[in-house]
Design a protein around this motif. Structure first.
Motif, PDB file in Angstrom:
ATOM      1  N   ARG A 112      -6.721 -15.310   7.008  1.00  0.00           N
ATOM      2  CA  ARG A 112      -6.923 -16.007   5.774  1.00  0.00           C
ATOM      3  C   ARG A 112      -7.892 -15.300   4.790  1.00  0.00           C
ATOM      4  NH1 ARG A 112     -10.865 -20.906   4.821  1.00  0.00           N
ATOM      5  NH2 ARG A 112     -11.129 -20.656   2.454  1.00  0.00           N
ATOM      6  N   ILE A 113      -8.856 -14.170   5.500  1.00  0.00           N
ATOM      7  CA  ILE A 113      -9.935 -13.724   4.847  1.00  0.00           C
ATOM      8  C   ILE A 113      -9.845 -12.170   5.167  1.00  0.00           C
ATOM      9  CG2 ILE A 113     -12.207 -13.422   4.111  1.00  0.00           C
ATOM     10  CD1 ILE A 113     -11.052 -15.945   3.302  1.00  0.00           C
ATOM     11  N   VAL A 114      -9.613 -11.411   4.172  1.00  0.00           N
ATOM     12  CA  VAL A 114      -9.496  -9.855   4.482  1.00  0.00           C
ATOM     13  C   VAL A 114     -10.559  -9.151   3.616  1.00  0.00           C
ATOM     14  CG1 VAL A 114      -8.097  -7.891   4.077  1.00  0.00           C
ATOM     15  CG2 VAL A 114      -7.046  -9.898   4.888  1.00  0.00           C
ATOM     16  N   LEU A 115     -11.358  -8.361   4.363  1.00  0.00           N
ATOM     17  CA  LEU A 115     -12.581  -7.808   3.837  1.00  0.00           C
ATOM     18  C   LEU A 115     -12.329  -6.083   3.924  1.00  0.00           C
ATOM     19  CD1 LEU A 115     -15.413 -10.110   5.004  1.00  0.00           C
ATOM     20  CD2 LEU A 115     -14.061 -10.277   2.998  1.00  0.00           C
ATOM     21  N   ALA A 116     -12.098  -5.355   3.205  1.00  0.00           N
ATOM     22  CA  ALA A 116     -11.887  -4.027   3.330  1.00  0.00           C
ATOM     23  C   ALA A 116     -12.690  -3.219   2.908  1.00  0.00           C
ATOM     24  CB  ALA A 116     -10.244  -3.808   2.418  1.00  0.00           C
ATOM     25  N   ASP A 117     -13.292  -2.416   3.727  1.00  0.00           N
ATOM     26  CA  ASP A 117     -14.528  -1.530   3.276  1.00  0.00           C
ATOM     27  C   ASP A 117     -13.999  -0.145   3.114  1.00  0.00           C
ATOM     28  OD1 ASP A 117     -17.008  -0.661   2.749  1.00  0.00           O
ATOM     29  OD2 ASP A 117     -17.563  -0.980   4.711  1.00  0.00           O
ATOM     30  N   GLU A 118     -14.740   0.664   2.047  1.00  0.00           N
ATOM     31  CA  GLU A 118     -14.276   2.246   2.195  1.00  0.00           C
ATOM     32  C   GLU A 118     -12.842   2.398   2.027  1.00  0.00           C
ATOM     33  OE1 GLU A 118     -16.250   3.996   0.770  1.00  0.00           O
ATOM     34  OE2 GLU A 118     -18.130   2.940   1.097  1.00  0.00           O
ATOM     35  N   VAL A 119     -11.959   1.772   1.335  1.00  0.00           N
ATOM     36  CA  VAL A 119     -10.510   2.010   1.266  1.00  0.00           C
ATOM     37  C   VAL A 119     -10.188   3.480   0.878  1.00  0.00           C
ATOM     38  CG1 VAL A 119     -10.207  -0.597   0.890  1.00  0.00           C
ATOM     39  CG2 VAL A 119     -10.201   1.072  -1.060  1.00  0.00           C
ATOM     40  N   ASP A 120     -10.920   4.099   0.143  1.00  0.00           N
ATOM     41  CA  ASP A 120     -10.530   5.545  -0.312  1.00  0.00           C
ATOM     42  C   ASP A 120     -10.727   6.401   0.830  1.00  0.00           C
ATOM     43  OD1 ASP A 120      -9.639   4.770  -2.695  1.00  0.00           O
ATOM     44  OD2 ASP A 120     -11.191   6.354  -3.748  1.00  0.00           O
ATOM     45  N   ARG A 121     -11.177   5.989   2.085  1.00  0.00           N
ATOM     46  CA  ARG A 121     -11.253   6.814   3.329  1.00  0.00           C
ATOM     47  C   ARG A 121      -9.979   6.231   4.350  1.00  0.00           C
ATOM     48  NH1 ARG A 121     -15.066   7.034  -0.357  1.00  0.00           N
ATOM     49  NH2 ARG A 121     -16.700   8.792   0.156  1.00  0.00           N
ATOM     50  N   LEU A 135      -0.672  -3.758   4.310  1.00  0.00           N
ATOM     51  CA  LEU A 135      -0.265  -4.778   5.928  1.00  0.00           C
ATOM     52  C   LEU A 135      -1.086  -5.531   6.044  1.00  0.00           C
ATOM     53  CD1 LEU A 135       0.417  -1.362   8.288  1.00  0.00           C
ATOM     54  CD2 LEU A 135       2.062  -3.244   7.516  1.00  0.00           C
ATOM     55  N   ALA A 136      -2.394  -5.343   5.685  1.00  0.00           N
ATOM     56  CA  ALA A 136      -3.361  -6.510   5.962  1.00  0.00           C
ATOM     57  C   ALA A 136      -3.160  -7.645   4.890  1.00  0.00           C
ATOM     58  CB  ALA A 136      -4.657  -5.937   5.674  1.00  0.00           C
ATOM     59  N   ALA A 137      -2.822  -7.526   3.767  1.00  0.00           N
ATOM     60  CA  ALA A 137      -2.246  -8.716   2.749  1.00  0.00           C
ATOM     61  C   ALA A 137      -1.186  -9.474   3.123  1.00  0.00           C
ATOM     62  CB  ALA A 137      -2.173  -7.840   1.249  1.00  0.00           C
ATOM     63  N   LYS A 138      -0.364  -8.654   4.041  1.00  0.00           N
ATOM     64  CA  LYS A 138       0.939  -9.415   4.385  1.00  0.00           C
ATOM     65  C   LYS A 138       0.569 -10.572   5.580  1.00  0.00           C
ATOM     66  CE  LYS A 138       4.283  -7.049   2.208  1.00  0.00           C
ATOM     67  NZ  LYS A 138       5.029  -8.014   1.276  1.00  0.00           N
ATOM     68  N   ARG A 139      -0.634 -10.162   6.151  1.00  0.00           N
ATOM     69  CA  ARG A 139      -1.105 -11.215   7.115  1.00  0.00           C
ATOM     70  C   ARG A 139      -1.692 -12.396   6.544  1.00  0.00           C
ATOM     71  NH1 ARG A 139       1.472 -10.344  10.884  1.00  0.00           N
ATOM     72  NH2 ARG A 139       2.716  -9.011   9.302  1.00  0.00           N
ATOM     73  N   GLN A 140      -1.789 -12.521   5.080  1.00  0.00           N
ATOM     74  CA  GLN A 140      -2.292 -13.657   4.395  1.00  0.00           C
ATOM     75  C   GLN A 140      -1.388 -14.718   3.855  1.00  0.00           C
ATOM     76  OE1 GLN A 140      -4.903 -10.921   2.050  1.00  0.00           O
ATOM     77  NE2 GLN A 140      -6.334 -12.553   2.362  1.00  0.00           N
ATOM     78  N   THR A 141      -0.158 -14.278   4.159  1.00  0.00           N
ATOM     79  CA  THR A 141       1.100 -14.886   3.262  1.00  0.00           C
ATOM     80  C   THR A 141       0.892 -16.388   3.495  1.00  0.00           C
ATOM     81  OG1 THR A 141       2.312 -12.914   3.289  1.00  0.00           O
ATOM     82  CG2 THR A 141       3.645 -14.858   2.629  1.00  0.00           C
ATOM     83  N   ASN A 142       0.748 -16.811   4.588  1.00  0.00           N
ATOM     84  CA  ASN A 142       0.780 -18.137   4.944  1.00  0.00           C
ATOM     85  C   ASN A 142      -0.221 -19.201   4.422  1.00  0.00           C
ATOM     86  OD1 ASN A 142       3.253 -17.761   6.113  1.00  0.00           O
ATOM     87  ND2 ASN A 142       2.262 -17.617   8.342  1.00  0.00           N
ATOM     88  N   TYR A 143      -1.417 -18.609   3.664  1.00  0.00           N
ATOM     89  CA  TYR A 143      -2.692 -19.226   3.401  1.00  0.00           C
ATOM     90  C   TYR A 143      -2.558 -19.475   1.798  1.00  0.00           C
ATOM     91  CZ  TYR A 143      -4.246 -18.431   8.163  1.00  0.00           C
ATOM     92  OH  TYR A 143      -4.197 -18.603   9.456  1.00  0.00           O
ATOM     93  N   TRP A 144      -2.779 -20.618   1.377  1.00  0.00           N
ATOM     94  CA  TRP A 144      -2.808 -20.884  -0.153  1.00  0.00           C
ATOM     95  C   TRP A 144      -4.064 -20.544  -0.464  1.00  0.00           C
ATOM     96  CZ3 TRP A 144      -6.330 -24.182  -2.119  1.00  0.00           C
ATOM     97  CH2 TRP A 144      -7.005 -25.276  -1.274  1.00  0.00           C
ATOM     98  N   ASN A 145      -5.297 -20.429   0.096  1.00  0.00           N
ATOM     99  CA  ASN A 145      -6.507 -20.299  -0.194  1.00  0.00           C
ATOM    100  C   ASN A 145      -7.026 -18.962   0.445  1.00  0.00           C
ATOM    101  OD1 ASN A 145      -6.370 -21.211   2.416  1.00  0.00           O
ATOM    102  ND2 ASN A 145      -8.273 -22.476   2.413  1.00  0.00           N
ATOM    103  N   ARG A 146      -6.190 -18.065   0.455  1.00  0.00           N
ATOM    104  CA  ARG A 146      -6.529 -16.600   0.960  1.00  0.00           C
ATOM    105  C   ARG A 146      -7.576 -16.084   0.080  1.00  0.00           C
ATOM    106  NH1 ARG A 146      -1.265 -17.118  -0.186  1.00  0.00           N
ATOM    107  NH2 ARG A 146      -0.519 -15.742  -2.408  1.00  0.00           N
ATOM    108  N   LYS A 147      -8.304 -15.184   0.404  1.00  0.00           N
ATOM    109  CA  LYS A 147      -9.134 -14.242  -0.165  1.00  0.00           C
ATOM    110  C   LYS A 147      -9.255 -12.940   0.295  1.00  0.00           C
ATOM    111  CE  LYS A 147     -11.446 -17.868  -2.546  1.00  0.00           C
ATOM    112  NZ  LYS A 147     -11.710 -17.990  -4.084  1.00  0.00           N
ATOM    113  N   SER A 148      -9.376 -11.885  -0.664  1.00  0.00           N
ATOM    114  CA  SER A 148      -9.478 -10.528  -0.133  1.00  0.00           C
ATOM    115  C   SER A 148     -10.540  -9.910  -0.912  1.00  0.00           C
ATOM    116  CB  SER A 148      -8.374  -9.784  -0.793  1.00  0.00           C
ATOM    117  OG  SER A 148      -7.205 -10.241   0.112  1.00  0.00           O
TER     118      SER A 148
END
Length: 585
Positions: A112-121, A135-148
């Protein structure tokens, strides 16, 4: 953190300077969801190694020392524990800590929650699976209250992931009120001003921020008090993604003097300036125009030649490029601040695979004497010879027979996704014969450096650190300047699917021997123990007085000491106590 807690916000993007508290935001977000809103959480780091380091060095102490989190994650030493370095279980959810270079970890679970650090690396693709962030965002598809939460210090504008994500957000900037007129503005580098002394030397301690409306100057204290009264203002309508730009100007740990000092130390060096733009301004690096037009360079000829070397030249080095039917040699003089004077470019035709060309043509040429304007005799102090191509054995044989003359066999090394290679890395490469010494030269870094040098336009007769000077028009060949500017920088994909920046010919088959020879001559200069990189050496006083004593002495001019041949010091323990430091600024 406030934006991430709002129901209508689905994603938060932060493009930022370095050391502005970003890791604490990630830590706090993890702690919030473990304690107040249990959920499945994915923390995405650039590599698996960095993921494990964050888990051990940042997350574990927080879980141990925060009272409301204590006991919610089981002790990793218990027999039924689901607490490992990269997996943390807690009531109502779990925390997975993965590397962007591990596709199986990204595709194996819903979160449900994706926290992506230093994405330019991140790598361009997680194996063959595609963009890690997608790919990480696709893992959140089933959650209406998802956060990134996506954040990073940017790198190159053309390939920056965080800059791409920020452009798709509402682009919020932090506006602060002027202490005098009250005008709200976001802080810009263009509004930072500082003084110079009567000699033109920068005085970063005088740096202040100028209001863009009334022109009043703010001290650091006034800037920090204004920041405490500031607010975020979006540049675009909100559509579910909140974007924040956090430059170093907002940091309570950076003074304007610190920022200006870093800029002055970096502005003449492309790689250092890029780092400064990324880590202080929090902005992606965008390439400026490449080297000057060859006709413009030709018009910059100055009244000197290799028999009348400018007095400012301290050392002379040479670069040698090998071709199938000739050797090409460039002699370059170097002065304080690594200022360069091209002295002569030679073409030695002959059979490169035979010793005669090397021993009877090249060797005497490298021993030639140059005469300065004041009558001093100068010799070539170091030489770099390119061993690439078909005649590496001849290069090694020539260098092996002259161990005391600082003649080095070299091989060009390009930049890769891990970063820039130093022009002279002081590192040995493997060669077929273990007795031969092969030195690495960072060719892409050298070409970046030369492009920056050629953009420096000193006035006639004036000195300028890192500038390149050219001799009288009849000294260099007609096509020398065409060869010097024959390449340009391009960004392309390597075999791993990563974007890398490399130098390529502007036209297929264009000759670039002059460019290669200059870069080899610069590598030879950097190989010497003499360091000319400090521009302050240009304006030294003629003498430096000793401390007041009955018989006052004066030190020799620093410029004279720079020209002296470096000699290994002789240890004299009884005299060490007589030494002292002299300041030249």
């Amino acid at each position: 953190m406030d934006a991430l807690a709002e129901d209508r916000v689905k994603k938060v993007v932060c493009i930022k300077a370095a050391q502005v508290g970003w890791t604490e935001i990630i830590n706090n977000t993890v702690g919030y969801y473990i304690d107040r809103d249990p959920a499945s959480i994915l923390v995405l780091q650039p590599t698996v190694h960095m993921a494990e380091q964050w888990s051990k060095k940042r997350l574990a102490p927080m879980l141990r020392d925060t009272p409301c989190l204590a006991g919610k994650v089981k002790d990793p030493k218990s027999r039924d524990s689901d607490n490992t370095i990269r997996e943390k279980g807690f009531p109502g959810g779990y925390l997975a800590i993965v590397g962007a270079n591990a596709p199986s970890d990204l595709a194996s679970r819903p979160v449900r929650i994706v926290l992506a650090d230093e994405v330019d690396r991140y790598p361009l693709s997680a194996g063959s699976e595609g963009d890690p962030l997608t790919l990480a965002a696709k893992r959140q598809t089933n959650y209406w209250n998802r956060k990134s939460l996506v954040g990073s210090t940017p790198v190159d504008k053309e390939s920056s992931v965080v800059y791409r994500e920020w452009l798709a957000s509402d682009r919020r900037r932090f506006h602060v009120p002027c202490p005098d007129c009250g005008h709200e503005q976001h802080l810009k580098w263009a509004q930072v001003h500082w003084d110079k002394d009567e000699r033109g030397e920068h005085r970063p301690e005088t740096a202040m921020y100028a209001c863009e409306e009334c022109g009043s100057l703010w001290t650091d204290g006034q800037r920090w008090r204004a920041i405490a009264k500031g607010r975020w203002i979006a540049e675009r309508p909100f559509a579910g993604v909140a974007g924040f730009h956090v430059p170093g100007f907002l940091s309570p740990w950076l003074t304007l003097q610190d920022i200006v000092e870093d800029f002055i130390a970096s502005k003449s060096w492309p790689t250092k300036l890029k780092t400064w733009v990324n880590t202080v301004l929090g902005e992606p690096w965008e390439e400026r125009g490449e080297a000057s037009d060859p006709n413009q360079l030709r018009q910059r000829a100055e009244p000197y030649n290799d028999d009348n070397v400018p007095e400012a030249v301290r050392v002379i080095t040479a670069g040698v490029d090998t071709q199938d039917d000739r050797l090409e040699v460039t002699f370059v003089g170097w002065g304080d601040g690594e200022e360069a004077w091209v002295l002569r470019h030679y073409v030695l035709p002959g059979v490169v695979g035979e010793p005669e060309l090397w021993n009877k043509e090249l060797d005497p040429l490298l021993k030639r004497t140059f005469t300065s304007e004041t009558g001093h005799r100068l010799l070539c102090r170091a030489v770099c010879i390119d061993s690439g191509g078909h005649f590496g054995a001849m290069v090694h044989a020539f260098c092996r027979a002259r161990p005391s003359r600082k003649i080095y066999a070299t091989k060009g090394i390009g930049n890769d996704h891990r970063g820039s290679k130093p022009i002279w890395g002081n590192s040995l490469l493997r060669s077929k014969n273990s007795a031969d010494r092969l030195w690495a030269v960072g060719v892409d870094s050298a070409k970046d450096d030369l492009a920056a040098r050629l953009r420096i336009l000193p006035k006639a007769g004036e000195r300028a650190p890192r500038a390149v000077h050219f001799p009288l028009p009849d000294v260099l060949s007609v096509d020398y300047f065409e060869q010097l500017t024959a390449e340009h920088a391009v960004t392309e994909f390597n075999k791993d699917g990563r974007k890398v920046r490399r130098w390529k010919p502007k036209q297929e088959g264009a000759r670039n021997e002059a460019l290669d020879c200059f870069n080899l001559a610069q590598a030879a200069m950097l190989s010497l123990p003499i360091r000319l990189s400090k521009p302050s050496l240009i304006a030294l006083p003629e003498t430096t007085p000793e401390r007041a004593e009955p018989e006052q002495k004066t030190a020799e001019p620093q410029a004279e000491r720079v020209t002296a041949e470096p000699v290994r010091p002789i240890a004299r323990p009884a005299r060490v106590g007589r030494g002292r430091w002299n300041s030249y600024r």
